[in-house]
Design an enzyme around this catalytic site. Structure first.
Site, short mmCIF file in Angstrom:
data_model
loop_
_atom_site.label_atom_id
_atom_site.label_comp_id
_atom_site.label_asym_id
_atom_site.label_seq_id
_atom_site.Cartn_x
_atom_site.Cartn_y
_atom_site.Cartn_z
N ARG A 197 81.74 5.87 47.50
CA ARG A 197 82.64 6.11 46.04
C ARG A 197 82.32 7.77 46.40
NH1 ARG A 197 83.27 4.43 39.73
NH2 ARG A 197 84.91 4.88 39.47
N ARG A 238 70.87 -0.78 34.97
CA ARG A 238 71.02 -1.12 36.88
C ARG A 238 70.70 -0.27 37.58
NH1 ARG A 238 77.30 -0.03 38.44
NH2 ARG A 238 76.51 1.45 39.35
N GLU A 255 71.00 3.28 35.84
CA GLU A 255 71.74 3.66 34.93
C GLU A 255 71.61 2.93 34.32
OE1 GLU A 255 75.64 3.55 36.41
OE2 GLU A 255 75.52 4.10 38.26
#
Length: 285
Positions: A197, A238, A255
């Protein structure tokens, strides 16, 4: 009991976790309210806890968000805990984890206002990934072709006030993506396969996957490191992992501020987050 599910008013995309999580809390007899962190009318003392979920506009309003963290932590239980959030906001934590012997993607931190020796970085890393050290949702994350000093300097100039991270582009991320391992209360819940991304791209989650043993091992080491810092109990985390050129599993990011948890792919795991939240409330009085 009343818990705030913290989001923001300026959403770059809908937070699909929120309705699933709200229903899971309701099934346990816990009232929740979805509230925006930047809503100045909210009385945070009216909540037993504020569970940070999707304040995804905070990068553009960082000073305000930083002040909000302090305010809410003084008025109710903030989850994840204040100290953990502050530590995780700036990705310099990657250097700390690497110093603990954890396999981390090679990272150079470039402080704000500094224009580094880009040719040396190209020699070291090849094609580059450049992104802010405080970032969410791939904000200002770009690829820079090997030797393209002009593009690197233009990006540096456009974000001169920000610390940047410079890393090698991992071909495995382009070809195969990365594995995001979601944990609740320190225990593994589920994992998602996600594609690369870049700035402005939509999130490309590709469904549930079974993580490899070495990915689970890195995640465990990372969370043990955080636990040893004494921040307090985490409700969620995460751990994002990719593969180096030699196939070795490498930590990309940890995260614990506002990650997508992909509960739409594993709605039955929302109850696990509810349990972890309630336990963390007791552990973090």
């Amino acid at each position: 009991m009343r818990i705030a599910l913290v989001t923001c008013t300026e959403m770059p995309r809908p937070d699909g976790d929120l309705p699933i999580l709200g229903a899971a809390f309701a099934a346990r007899g816990v009232d929740t309210e979805v509230v925006a962190w930047e809503d100045a009318s909210i009385d945070w003392r009216g909540f037993d806890a504020a569970l940070v979920r999707s304040p995804w506009n905070y990068v553009a309003r960082f000073r305000g968000f930083r002040a909000w963290i302090d305010r809410v932590a003084a008025e109710t239980r903030l989850l994840n805990p204040r100290e953990a959030i502050l530590w995780n906001l700036h990705k310099r934590y990657l250097a700390e984890l690497a110093g603990d012997g954890i396999a981390v993607v090679a990272t150079e931190v470039v402080l704000h206002g500094v224009d580094p020796d880009w040719n040396a970085l190209f020699d070291r890393f090849g094609e580059l990934v450049v992104k802010p050290a405080v970032s969410a949702g791939s904000f200002a994350t770009i690829r820079v072709a090997r030797g393209d000093v002009d593009a690197a300097r233009a990006h540096r100039g456009a974000h001169a006030e920000r610390d940047l991270l410079v890393q090698p582009l991992l071909e495995s991320v382009l070809a195969h993506g990365e594995t995001n391992l979601v944990h609740f209360g320190g225990a593994f819940s589920h994992a998602i396969h996600k594609g690369a991304r870049w700035n402005g791209d939509a999130e490309q989650s590709r469904g549930l996957v079974a993580p490899a043993a070495d990915e689970l091992a890195i995640a465990r080491r990372v969370l043990d490191h955080v636990d040893a810092k004494g921040f307090g109990a985490l409700a969620y985390a995460r751990v994002d992992i990719a593969r180096g050129a030699d196939g070795r599993a490498l930590l990309m990011e940890l995260e614990i501020v506002e990650p997508s948890l992909f509960l739409d792919r594993a709605p039955d795991r929302a109850s696990m987050l509810v349990d972890a939240t309630l336990r963390a409330m007791v552990a973090n009085p």
